[in-house]
Design a protein around this motif. Sequence first.
Motif, PDB file in Angstrom:
ATOM      1  N   LYS B  74      22.178  26.647   3.481  1.00 56.62           N
ATOM      2  CA  LYS B  74      22.844  26.089   4.662  1.00 56.62           C
ATOM      3  C   LYS B  74      22.638  26.974   5.883  1.00 56.62           C
ATOM      4  O   LYS B  74      22.429  26.490   6.996  1.00 56.62           O
ATOM      5  CB  LYS B  74      24.341  25.948   4.393  1.00 56.62           C
ATOM      6  N   LEU B  75      22.699  28.290   5.670  1.00 56.69           N
ATOM      7  CA  LEU B  75      22.474  29.218   6.773  1.00 56.69           C
ATOM      8  C   LEU B  75      21.082  29.017   7.361  1.00 56.69           C
ATOM      9  O   LEU B  75      20.905  28.975   8.581  1.00 56.69           O
ATOM     10  CB  LEU B  75      22.593  30.664   6.278  1.00 56.69           C
ATOM     11  N   LEU B  76      20.097  28.872   6.470  1.00 56.08           N
ATOM     12  CA  LEU B  76      18.738  28.652   6.951  1.00 56.08           C
ATOM     13  C   LEU B  76      18.644  27.331   7.705  1.00 56.08           C
ATOM     14  O   LEU B  76      17.928  27.211   8.689  1.00 56.08           O
ATOM     15  CB  LEU B  76      17.752  28.684   5.779  1.00 56.08           C
ATOM     16  N   LEU B  77      19.413  26.357   7.235  1.00 56.09           N
ATOM     17  CA  LEU B  77      19.423  25.061   7.912  1.00 56.09           C
ATOM     18  C   LEU B  77      19.986  25.193   9.328  1.00 56.09           C
ATOM     19  O   LEU B  77      19.464  24.612  10.287  1.00 56.09           O
ATOM     20  CB  LEU B  77      20.292  24.092   7.094  1.00 56.09           C
ATOM     21  N   VAL B  78      21.074  25.983   9.465  1.00 51.73           N
ATOM     22  CA  VAL B  78      21.649  26.218  10.793  1.00 51.73           C
ATOM     23  C   VAL B  78      20.618  26.898  11.683  1.00 51.73           C
ATOM     24  O   VAL B  78      20.393  26.497  12.836  1.00 51.73           O
ATOM     25  CB  VAL B  78      22.918  27.098  10.698  1.00 51.73           C
ATOM     26  N   LEU B  79      19.961  27.933  11.132  1.00 54.89           N
ATOM     27  CA  LEU B  79      18.961  28.649  11.924  1.00 54.89           C
ATOM     28  C   LEU B  79      17.804  27.737  12.307  1.00 54.89           C
ATOM     29  O   LEU B  79      17.327  27.775  13.440  1.00 54.89           O
ATOM     30  CB  LEU B  79      18.429  29.849  11.136  1.00 54.89           C
ATOM     31  N   ALA B  80      17.372  26.900  11.347  1.00 62.07           N
ATOM     32  CA  ALA B  80      16.281  25.973  11.641  1.00 62.07           C
ATOM     33  C   ALA B  80      16.690  25.027  12.770  1.00 62.07           C
ATOM     34  O   ALA B  80      15.913  24.757  13.687  1.00 62.07           O
ATOM     35  CB  ALA B  80      15.908  25.195  10.390  1.00 62.07           C
ATOM     36  N   THR B  81      17.951  24.537  12.701  1.00 60.09           N
ATOM     37  CA  THR B  81      18.424  23.649  13.757  1.00 60.09           C
ATOM     38  C   THR B  81      18.358  24.339  15.118  1.00 60.09           C
ATOM     39  O   THR B  81      17.865  23.774  16.099  1.00 60.09           O
ATOM     40  CB  THR B  81      19.873  23.219  13.484  1.00 60.09           C
ATOM     41  N   LEU B  82      18.848  25.593  15.161  1.00 61.70           N
ATOM     42  CA  LEU B  82      18.848  26.309  16.431  1.00 61.70           C
ATOM     43  C   LEU B  82      17.420  26.558  16.913  1.00 61.70           C
ATOM     44  O   LEU B  82      17.131  26.465  18.112  1.00 61.70           O
ATOM     45  CB  LEU B  82      19.591  27.641  16.278  1.00 61.70           C
ATOM     46  N   LEU B  83      16.512  26.840  15.972  1.00 61.18           N
ATOM     47  CA  LEU B  83      15.138  27.098  16.346  1.00 61.18           C
ATOM     48  C   LEU B  83      14.479  25.833  16.905  1.00 61.18           C
ATOM     49  O   LEU B  83      13.800  25.876  17.933  1.00 61.18           O
ATOM     50  CB  LEU B  83      14.372  27.615  15.126  1.00 61.18           C
ATOM     51  N   VAL B  84      14.699  24.720  16.238  1.00 59.26           N
ATOM     52  CA  VAL B  84      14.126  23.455  16.716  1.00 59.26           C
ATOM     53  C   VAL B  84      14.742  23.097  18.074  1.00 59.26           C
ATOM     54  O   VAL B  84      14.039  22.648  18.992  1.00 59.26           O
ATOM     55  CB  VAL B  84      14.379  22.326  15.690  1.00 59.26           C
ATOM     56  N   TYR B  85      16.034  23.354  18.204  1.00 62.80           N
ATOM     57  CA  TYR B  85      16.724  23.145  19.488  1.00 62.80           C
ATOM     58  C   TYR B  85      15.980  23.913  20.581  1.00 62.80           C
ATOM     59  O   TYR B  85      15.638  23.376  21.645  1.00 62.80           O
ATOM     60  CB  TYR B  85      18.162  23.646  19.340  1.00 62.80           C
ATOM     61  N   LEU B  92      11.924  18.188  25.575  1.00 66.79           N
ATOM     62  CA  LEU B  92      12.653  16.920  25.463  1.00 66.79           C
ATOM     63  C   LEU B  92      13.869  16.875  26.381  1.00 66.79           C
ATOM     64  O   LEU B  92      14.511  15.837  26.526  1.00 66.79           O
ATOM     65  CB  LEU B  92      13.104  16.702  24.014  1.00 66.79           C
ATOM     66  N   GLY B  93      14.202  17.995  26.976  1.00 66.93           N
ATOM     67  CA  GLY B  93      15.320  18.005  27.912  1.00 66.93           C
ATOM     68  C   GLY B  93      16.650  18.284  27.236  1.00 66.93           C
ATOM     69  O   GLY B  93      16.797  18.188  26.016  1.00 66.93           O
ATOM     70  N   PHE B  94      17.637  18.606  28.065  1.00 67.29           N
ATOM     71  CA  PHE B  94      18.928  19.024  27.540  1.00 67.29           C
ATOM     72  C   PHE B  94      19.636  17.932  26.740  1.00 67.29           C
ATOM     73  O   PHE B  94      20.122  18.165  25.641  1.00 67.29           O
ATOM     74  CB  PHE B  94      19.830  19.484  28.705  1.00 67.29           C
ATOM     75  N   ILE B  95      19.687  16.711  27.300  1.00 66.90           N
ATOM     76  CA  ILE B  95      20.525  15.687  26.673  1.00 66.90           C
ATOM     77  C   ILE B  95      20.036  15.339  25.276  1.00 66.90           C
ATOM     78  O   ILE B  95      20.803  15.373  24.310  1.00 66.90           O
ATOM     79  CB  ILE B  95      20.600  14.418  27.549  1.00 66.90           C
ATOM     80  N   ILE B  96      18.747  15.044  25.160  1.00 70.04           N
ATOM     81  CA  ILE B  96      18.240  14.581  23.863  1.00 70.04           C
ATOM     82  C   ILE B  96      18.323  15.691  22.814  1.00 70.04           C
ATOM     83  O   ILE B  96      18.819  15.488  21.699  1.00 70.04           O
ATOM     84  CB  ILE B  96      16.781  14.088  24.000  1.00 70.04           C
ATOM     85  N   THR B  97      17.851  16.913  23.209  1.00 74.42           N
ATOM     86  CA  THR B  97      17.870  17.991  22.216  1.00 74.42           C
ATOM     87  C   THR B  97      19.299  18.347  21.822  1.00 74.42           C
ATOM     88  O   THR B  97      19.572  18.635  20.656  1.00 74.42           O
ATOM     89  CB  THR B  97      17.167  19.257  22.738  1.00 74.42           C
ATOM     90  N   SER B  98      20.223  18.328  22.799  1.00 78.57           N
ATOM     91  CA  SER B  98      21.601  18.685  22.466  1.00 78.57           C
ATOM     92  C   SER B  98      22.213  17.661  21.513  1.00 78.57           C
ATOM     93  O   SER B  98      22.935  18.019  20.586  1.00 78.57           O
ATOM     94  CB  SER B  98      22.465  18.795  23.727  1.00 78.57           C
ATOM     95  N   MET B  99      21.920  16.381  21.758  1.00 76.01           N
ATOM     96  CA  MET B  99      22.411  15.337  20.850  1.00 76.01           C
ATOM     97  C   MET B  99      21.981  15.634  19.417  1.00 76.01           C
ATOM     98  O   MET B  99      22.780  15.623  18.486  1.00 76.01           O
ATOM     99  CB  MET B  99      21.825  13.981  21.240  1.00 76.01           C
ATOM    100  N   LEU B 100      20.668  15.915  19.269  1.00 79.76           N
ATOM    101  CA  LEU B 100      20.142  16.164  17.927  1.00 79.76           C
ATOM    102  C   LEU B 100      20.749  17.416  17.323  1.00 79.76           C
ATOM    103  O   LEU B 100      21.202  17.426  16.175  1.00 79.76           O
ATOM    104  CB  LEU B 100      18.610  16.310  17.991  1.00 79.76           C
ATOM    105  N   TYR B 143       9.893  17.915  29.906  1.00 81.63           N
ATOM    106  CA  TYR B 143       8.549  17.575  30.377  1.00 81.63           C
ATOM    107  C   TYR B 143       8.047  16.283  29.760  1.00 81.63           C
ATOM    108  O   TYR B 143       7.344  15.520  30.386  1.00 81.63           O
ATOM    109  CB  TYR B 143       7.568  18.714  30.034  1.00 81.63           C
ATOM    110  N   TRP B 144       8.375  16.068  28.506  1.00 79.40           N
ATOM    111  CA  TRP B 144       7.841  14.881  27.841  1.00 79.40           C
ATOM    112  C   TRP B 144       8.578  13.629  28.293  1.00 79.40           C
ATOM    113  O   TRP B 144       8.062  12.531  28.213  1.00 79.40           O
ATOM    114  CB  TRP B 144       7.997  15.004  26.311  1.00 79.40           C
ATOM    115  N   VAL B 145       9.822  13.805  28.740  1.00 78.29           N
ATOM    116  CA  VAL B 145      10.643  12.655  29.073  1.00 78.29           C
ATOM    117  C   VAL B 145      10.477  12.250  30.529  1.00 78.29           C
ATOM    118  O   VAL B 145      10.554  11.083  30.872  1.00 78.29           O
ATOM    119  CB  VAL B 145      12.132  12.972  28.788  1.00 78.29           C
ATOM    120  N   GLU B 146      10.210  13.257  31.382  1.00 76.71           N
ATOM    121  CA  GLU B 146      10.205  13.015  32.822  1.00 76.71           C
ATOM    122  C   GLU B 146       9.365  11.818  33.269  1.00 76.71           C
ATOM    123  O   GLU B 146       9.820  11.031  34.095  1.00 76.71           O
ATOM    124  CB  GLU B 146       9.761  14.281  33.572  1.00 76.71           C
ATOM    125  N   PRO B 147       8.140  11.648  32.740  1.00 75.93           N
ATOM    126  CA  PRO B 147       7.333  10.516  33.222  1.00 75.93           C
ATOM    127  C   PRO B 147       8.018   9.157  33.040  1.00 75.93           C
ATOM    128  O   PRO B 147       7.721   8.212  33.768  1.00 75.93           O
ATOM    129  CB  PRO B 147       6.068  10.581  32.349  1.00 75.93           C
TER     130      PRO B 147
END
Lengths: 500, 149
Positions: B74-85, B92-100, B143-147
């Motif tokens: 679970k700890l690794l999962l938390v770290l993975a989440t933060l890393l992907v964030y 992907l921008g604040f809103i989308i990444t924060s949601m995930l 950057y990916w969302v802006e267009p």
Amino acid sequence: MFDFLIHGFDVALSPLNLGLALLGALLGTLFGALPGIGPINGIAILMPLAYTLGLPAESALILLAAIYTGAEYGGRMSSILLNVPGDAGAVMTTLDGHPLAKKGLAGPALGLSAVSSFVGATIAIIGLTLFAPLLAEVAVMFGPAEFFALMVFAFASMSVMMGKDPVKTAIGAVLGVLIGTVGVDSSTGVLRYTFGLPELYDGIDFVVMIIGLFAISEILLMLEHANRKDGNDGLPPLGRVFVSLKEVMACKWTMGRSGLIGFIIGILPGTGASVGGAVAYTTEKRLSDKDNSFGTGNMRGLAAPEAANNASAVGSFVPMLTLGIPGSGTTAVLLGALMLYNITPGPMMFSERPEVAGGLIASLYIGNIVLLALNLPLAGVFARVLTIPRWVLVPGIAILAFVGVYQLHSNLAAIYLMLIIGVFGYLLRKLGFSLAPVILGYVLGGLMEQNLRRALSISGGDLGILWQSGISLGLWIAALALLILPWLLPKLWQAKTSKA
Amino acid sequence: MRLAADRLLGIVLIGLAAFVAVQAINLEVPFSYDPVGPRAFPLGLAILLAALASVLIVKPGTNEAWPGRQLTLKLLLVLATLLVYALLYTNLGFIITSMLAVASLSRIFGASWGKALLTGGLMAVVSYFLFAHALGISLPSGYWVEPFL
């Protein structure tokens, strides 16, 4: 002599600063009440926001100091209601606070602890007002050699007082100092420990360091607590929240004594609210526990640590404001916050930046009254905070950490570094280290090296300058005594009793 | 077991001290008015650290309980989440990444799927308005969302 205070009240009573003191008191109480988020976490998370909002230095400091003192108020809630200390300073509060709650006296316990927090803090704020300017006048005489000796004393005092394991406390401090040496050496321009990474040329940023070390590692630790399923199982009934005058008066000497003890311990560099609370509790137990009821829900056993931990928190501002040496982990963070504003606290602060020193002290008076006013009637509302589930809390901390670090640096390297430091902090805590020495070492280490090198530049490399003056010699002896006595005294004691 | 952890730590720290010392000795100082130079302080720290670490090896202290296998996962999962964030934060921008990230963290910390997704959506949007609009803090828009905006 007290011009700084009059000027300070002018600053603290401006609408912005008054509002910030209120907001800080409210947020601080919340942070303190939430198990796991102590004053350092609260400040670590909010500091970058305060900085980018473009608040002037004194306003930012007022906000952060109010969070600090507020957290010392809030820490008692989960101690009393859930038997889980809200922060390190409230550990001793669980001893009598929780038994009182179990007896159905949670309300009066909350009320009494709010009053004793107020009394303790008030004693310490008055002490700060009287004592700090005097100490600042003495400190003006300090040269680099004296400052170096003072820091050696601070580290010695920290090793002995902080944490259960002196060796690990010392190792933590050394690691903190080492982290502080990363980056350009200011006097020769040589790059140290940057491994060719341009992101590290400026050193490891203070905000990245504390958010990583405290907030991220806390997220990881919370996972284990969530698994263990302490807390969140409903609160005991509060009963009447108001404490009667008679109950308060019964503890008046306890509060007075403990406030004084807390203040004095707070001044000692490196010792914070947790030590203050512990010493006051044991003293009070020795003095007034006639029927052995301490630990079973004695009102005095609750009042003592609460008065002391608030007093210690305020007392730790004394060395920070006058000497530039933080008295606790939390004041180390505040010191770092001031450095973000290019203010280096020290003996000259009372004369050169009276609006910062005076404004802070005046705001403590105001904040303390606000805190009492908030904490007496609203104890029940704050107690609700304890029921916020971790699955809401943790993502909230993560968002704040990311926003805080990103908006200061606008680059991802800072965020990665924050995560790495977070894992490092988690491992340290698992290995039985406390993080306060690390942050103190990180903040003090750079100053220590600067002063050492400055002193030796003056003397042309002659080490003798480090203990030439009476002040520095005294500090060296005091440091040595602190390190040796705790080890020596029990042996002497044993030798004596075995002879008898 | 816990003795072993502190002894291992002591050895690691002595290694760190050696590394710090070697790095310090290899620092090239072009010229300096300062009799101490940038080497002495880290060298002193390395010696102190090695000494303290030796004490730890001889006389280990106590550790907290280490997490079991499930918790480590679970700890690794938390770290993975933060890393992907962090990885997707600016793309992907604040809103989308924060949601995930919020939904994932909520879920790991014991919320049901429904609650986790709801928390993610609410927290991302509310904090976006709080930070970007009320407090005027600039957040990555993506950057990916802006267009597509």
